[in-house]
Scaffold this motif. Structure first.
Motif, PDB file in Angstrom:
ATOM      1  N   VAL A 220       0.847  -1.192   0.000  1.00 33.48           N
ATOM      2  CA  VAL A 220       0.000   0.000   0.000  1.00 33.48           C
ATOM      3  C   VAL A 220       0.881   1.240   0.000  1.00 33.48           C
ATOM      4  O   VAL A 220       1.717   1.415   0.891  1.00 33.48           O
ATOM      5  CB  VAL A 220      -0.931   0.024   1.226  1.00 33.48           C
ATOM      6  CG1 VAL A 220      -1.769   1.295   1.217  1.00 33.48           C
ATOM      7  CG2 VAL A 220      -1.822  -1.199   1.236  1.00 33.48           C
ATOM      8  N   HIS A 221       0.712   2.085  -1.020  1.00 29.53           N
ATOM      9  CA  HIS A 221       1.367   3.394  -1.069  1.00 29.53           C
ATOM     10  C   HIS A 221       0.293   4.461  -0.884  1.00 29.53           C
ATOM     11  O   HIS A 221      -0.787   4.378  -1.482  1.00 29.53           O
ATOM     12  CB  HIS A 221       2.061   3.607  -2.417  1.00 29.53           C
ATOM     13  CG  HIS A 221       3.089   2.573  -2.751  1.00 29.53           C
ATOM     14  ND1 HIS A 221       4.271   2.452  -2.064  1.00 29.53           N
ATOM     15  CD2 HIS A 221       3.107   1.601  -3.703  1.00 29.53           C
ATOM     16  CE1 HIS A 221       4.981   1.464  -2.577  1.00 29.53           C
ATOM     17  NE2 HIS A 221       4.290   0.927  -3.568  1.00 29.53           N
ATOM     18  N   THR A 222       0.578   5.449  -0.073  1.00 29.76           N
ATOM     19  CA  THR A 222      -0.370   6.542   0.137  1.00 29.76           C
ATOM     20  C   THR A 222       0.267   7.853  -0.295  1.00 29.76           C
ATOM     21  O   THR A 222       1.434   8.116  -0.005  1.00 29.76           O
ATOM     22  CB  THR A 222      -0.798   6.638   1.612  1.00 29.76           C
ATOM     23  OG1 THR A 222       0.360   6.776   2.448  1.00 29.76           O
ATOM     24  CG2 THR A 222      -1.568   5.400   2.032  1.00 29.76           C
ATOM     25  N   VAL A 223      -0.513   8.661  -1.003  1.00 26.33           N
ATOM     26  CA  VAL A 223      -0.066   9.978  -1.448  1.00 26.33           C
ATOM     27  C   VAL A 223      -0.969  11.005  -0.762  1.00 26.33           C
ATOM     28  O   VAL A 223      -2.153  11.107  -1.078  1.00 26.33           O
ATOM     29  CB  VAL A 223      -0.158  10.121  -2.980  1.00 26.33           C
ATOM     30  CG1 VAL A 223       0.376  11.485  -3.417  1.00 26.33           C
ATOM     31  CG2 VAL A 223       0.615   8.999  -3.661  1.00 26.33           C
ATOM     32  N   GLY A 224      -0.419  11.733   0.190  1.00 25.27           N
ATOM     33  CA  GLY A 224      -1.173  12.739   0.922  1.00 25.27           C
ATOM     34  C   GLY A 224      -0.989  14.105   0.288  1.00 25.27           C
ATOM     35  O   GLY A 224       0.128  14.630   0.245  1.00 25.27           O
ATOM     36  N   ILE A 225      -2.080  14.699  -0.208  1.00 24.93           N
ATOM     37  CA  ILE A 225      -2.004  15.985  -0.899  1.00 24.93           C
ATOM     38  C   ILE A 225      -2.711  17.038  -0.056  1.00 24.93           C
ATOM     39  O   ILE A 225      -3.931  17.035   0.062  1.00 24.93           O
ATOM     40  CB  ILE A 225      -2.641  15.903  -2.301  1.00 24.93           C
ATOM     41  CG1 ILE A 225      -1.856  14.902  -3.171  1.00 24.93           C
ATOM     42  CG2 ILE A 225      -2.668  17.261  -2.966  1.00 24.93           C
ATOM     43  CD1 ILE A 225      -2.349  14.797  -4.594  1.00 24.93           C
ATOM     44  N   ASP A 226      -1.939  17.893   0.577  1.00 25.16           N
ATOM     45  CA  ASP A 226      -2.506  18.974   1.396  1.00 25.16           C
ATOM     46  C   ASP A 226      -1.350  19.731   2.039  1.00 25.16           C
ATOM     47  O   ASP A 226      -0.246  19.214   2.162  1.00 25.16           O
ATOM     48  CB  ASP A 226      -3.428  18.426   2.486  1.00 25.16           C
ATOM     49  CG  ASP A 226      -4.369  19.485   3.044  1.00 25.16           C
ATOM     50  OD1 ASP A 226      -4.286  20.647   2.589  1.00 25.16           O
ATOM     51  OD2 ASP A 226      -5.181  19.163   3.924  1.00 25.16           O
TER      52      ASP A 226
END
Length: 796
Positions: A419-425
């Motif tokens: 699982v890869h997560t890309v947090g955009i904020d």
């Protein structure tokens, strides 16, 4: 037409007399939090940080102030102290319930006290009670954190604002767990602890920010330093944020230097035992490529509006472009509705990739963040063990039900699905996204601006493929090791790092790292002793996080072990709290006035309407202003047959707001939510000072007339437990009708009715039989008095 822009001289804009400086004034005075100072010292790949928060009581009565604030999710909080009236009181780490009892007892006796608690890996709360009129009190937090390093760059990221989070679920009855603006729900039972009121844009900065970072390269050569979101000044090795910056986005500092393979031993006071830190550079081997199954999850909820949605679409499209004809993929976009351009997994042919990109291009931000169902759908698709299975989620992560998500999907992330997560904020929920990536053995990439997207996505692209080294194991010589943090696989450009405890068995110590690449691979690192206390704290924080995640997934017996580990190593966790109690009596009893400090609107966020309910019943985050001295007006009478309308805003609280999104009428509890938002919260906050009709109208239901019936149902449930699954499903569906009748016999019972509504679907293939059965056992046991419900740790 060309219009010249000329500066305004200072003498042309004089301050308004008695307006104060950097504070929002209300009928009852200014907000209690005056300043936040962050003083960080970076040494190689670790950072020590002191956070100093300054409070002042502007009222004419004793005050209790509450501040909900973020810290880095991997930071270890190791010390807490309070300063007031020339005295320093050191905080003591205790089991959370005991710390709260000590704090409440001190306030009752008229003594000054402060308590620090963790509610999420990156959300903390401080309460300072019995601040006397006009007094200033400062609280200090000391913490240590590791710095991620890859591709030649290390990053120091410090969050400065708790962004509003989507809170799904049905509101719970009873006193809220905290003073926030959202009600506790069955999905987020501590929602009122993580939802402080939010200042609407346009108000003067109410809090003075000071932030400095001193960088010690520790013998390494720094070639570049970048600050991506704040203006900074540099003097020697110290970087300082310029005056006037606001607490509305993360502080991000990146610097480049060469990493090196190392093994450091930090002994305890006794000498033979201690904590080790291991760093190993990835091998220089050819990258393998096997056919992949990739599921891309894209968050399109309302909090993703503006540049975040644009960046998310671009990021998702780039991932689609990395796929080859040998790969299969699926694209799932979600808010409170799940959508796909095509069902299931499809081969990554030109036609399907074009359809996916076309679907992504049409997406706009809307609705609430119902994350659990799309995650479960994605994991159902990734079921072929013969392929490289990858899940990539692009989101800001702003949900309140992190624990529910981890509990439901965590056990399914311990296999071969990465699982890869890309947090955009600019104020991302890094704690939650990091936990998902850790459980899935993947990567968490944080993107705070469009400028950062290219580099971040390059990292993700390189890691979607197979790792360079798998089956990594550690083999110590001259040491026995325990409690080793997750090792996992080795990916291109990312050093392998591990922390753990050790006991020395001989004079010369080393660790060999072994794994499988194109051929068996190993590297031996010789140990050297250091005196860096941060290593011990960082390991303890990682070990506590690992135990807490196991607890969330269902291993409830770990609670005592978590508490013991926290107290032994002096590191704060969700089951403990720091409490500082002044022995001097400063008042006649508990504080008269309670205030929860409003926080900034995160940079780049659009203003939300006061109350927004999703079609599924979840509550959207509320952008509320500070209200320290008045109650909201009573709600107008309900229309015939309809729910009451939310209370209108008072005239002083009515700057322009964006038009509300189309929603169904607010539920009856919406008025109570609005009242809490504009007047504080419950459970020790301003909530005590205001009426709450919703609570007064919810007395305890008398179950005496149906206890015998429920006991009979519990007995039959136990007898049916060994039946085949299809029979158990039919049994639960039939039980639903009986529970609904039982609830009607006592004039209505919320929990029984809710369970009956859930069990009616027991014969459907997507019904979680094990979870439904366990939930039924738990409720019937509790309602019949078979076993008392344990009090959640956040309410102890």
């Amino acid at each position: 037409m060309t219009v010249p822009i000329t500066p305004i001289r200072p003498d042309e804009v004089l301050p308004v007399p008695d307006a104060g400086f950097g504070a929002l004034e209300t009928e009852k005075g200014n907000l209690p939090l005056e300043s936040v100072d962050v003083r960080a010292s970076v040494s190689a790949l670790t950072a020590g940080v002191e956070v100093v928060q300054g409070f002042r009581n502007p009222h004419d009565v004793p005050l209790e102030a509450t501040y909900v604030f973020p810290l880095p999710p991997r930071a270890a909080v190791t010390a807490f102290r309070m300063e007031a009236d020339g005295h320093v009181v050191e905080g003591v780490l205790k089991e959370r319930g005991q710390a709260r009892a000590d704090y409440a007892h001190a306030l009752q006796e008229g003594r000054r006290a402060a308590i620090a608690e963790e509610d999420r890996p990156d959300v903390f709360a401080i309460r300072v009670g019995n601040i006397v009129p006009g007094e200033r009190v400062t609280v200090h937090l000391d913490l240590s954190q590791p710095l991620p390093y890859e591709d030649g760059a290390a990053e120091f990221r410090f969050p400065l604002v708790v962004a509003p989070r989507y809170v799904p679920g049905a509101p719970l009855d009873g006193e809220p767990a905290g003073p926030g603006v959202e009600p506790d729900t069955d999905a987020v039972p501590d929602a009122s602890r993580i939802t402080p009121p939010v200042l609407l844009p346009g108000f003067p900065s109410p809090v003075r920010l000071g932030l400095s970072v001193t960088v010690d390269p520790a013998g390494l050569d720094i070639t570049e330093i970048q600050s991506s979101l704040h203006d900074v000044d540099r003097e020697g090795d110290t970087l300082t944020v310029r005056p006037g910056e606001r607490l509305d986005r993360d502080f991000v500092l990146r610097f480049r230097y060469a990493a090196s393979t190392s093994l450091t031993l930090t002994p305890d006071a006794g000498g033979e035992e201690g904590t080790f830190a291991l760093t190993v550079l990835p091998p220089d081997v050819a990258e393998r490529r096997t056919p992949r199954d990739v599921v891309l999850l894209l968050d399109r909820s309302g909090s993703m509006s503006g540049w975040k949605m644009v960046a998310a679409r671009r990021a998702a499209a780039r991932i689609v472009d990395t796929l080859t004809a040998a790969d299969r993929f699926a694209v799932i976009s979600f808010d409170h509705v799940v959508e796909q351009p095509f069902p299931g997994l499809e081969k990554a042919a030109d036609r399907t990739r074009y359809r996916a990109v076309e679907h992504l291009a049409r997406l706009e931000a809307r609705g609430g963040t119902e994350m659990l169902r799309p995650l479960e759908t994605a994991l159902d698709l990734l079921a072929d063990p013969g392929r490289d299975r990858v899940l990539v989620m692009v989101t800001d992560g702003q949900v309140g039900n992190e624990d529910q998500v981890i509990e439901r999907v965590g056990a399914r992330l311990t296999g071969d699905v990465r699982v890869h997560t890309v947090g955009i904020d600019q104020a991302v929920n890094a704690g939650f996204l990091g936990r998902l990536a850790l459980l899935g053995g993947g990567r968490c990439e944080l993107v705070e601006s469009e400028d950062r997207l290219d580099a971040a996505m390059e990292h993700i692209h390189r890691r979607i493929g197979a790792p360079l080294v798998t089956d990594v194991t550690l083999h110590p010589e001259g040491l026995t090791v325990s409690g080793v943090t997750h090792v996992g696989s080795v990916f291109p450009g990312v050093p392998l790092t591990a922390f753990g405890r050790y006991r020395a068995t001989s004079g010369k110590a080393s660790i060999s790292v072994r794994g499988q690449a194109a051929a068996p691979w190993s590297q031996t690192v010789t140990a050297r002793e250091t005196a860096n206390p941060a290593v011990r704290a960082i390991w303890a924080r990682a070990e506590l996080r690992r135990l807490e995640d196991r607890y969330t997934i269902g291993e409830r017996t770990l609670e005592q072990r978590i508490v013991e580990t926290s107290l032994e190593f002096g590191v704060l966790c969700r089951f403990t709290a720091f409490v500082a109690v002044d022995e001097r009596v400063v008042g006649d009893g508990p504080p008269v006035h309670q205030v929860i400090q409003p926080v900034e609107t995160p940079a780049g966020w659009e203003t939300a309407s006061p109350v927004q309910l999703t079609a599924a019943g979840g509550v959207m985050p509320m952008m509320a202003q500070a209200s320290l001295g008045f109650s909201a007006p009573a709600p107008p009478p309900a229309a015939p047959g309809g729910p009451p309308m939310p209370a209108p805003m008072s005239p002083p609280m009515s700057p322009p707001m964006s038009a509300p999104m189309p929603r169904s009428a607010p539920a009856p509890k919406a008025a109570g939510r609005l009242r809490r938002a504009f007047g504080g919260g419950g459970g020790g906050g301003m909530d005590r000072m205001m009426p709450h009709p919703g609570r007064e109208q919810a007395p305890q239901t008398d179950l005496s007339g149906i206890v015998a019936l429920l006991e009979g149902e519990l007995t039959r449930l136990a007898q049916a437990k060994a039946r085949p699954d299809d029979e158990r499903r039919r049994y639960l569906a039939d039980l639903a009708s009986r529970l609904r009748v039982a609830a009607q016999m006592v004039g209505g019972h919320q929990e029984l009715t809710a369970l009956a509504s859930e069990l009616e679907w027991a014969e459907r293939a997507d019904f979680d039989l094990a979870r439904g059965w366990a939930k039924t056992e738990e409720l019937l046991t509790r309602l019949t008095g078979g076993a008392p419900e344990p009090k959640p740790f956040w309410k102890r």
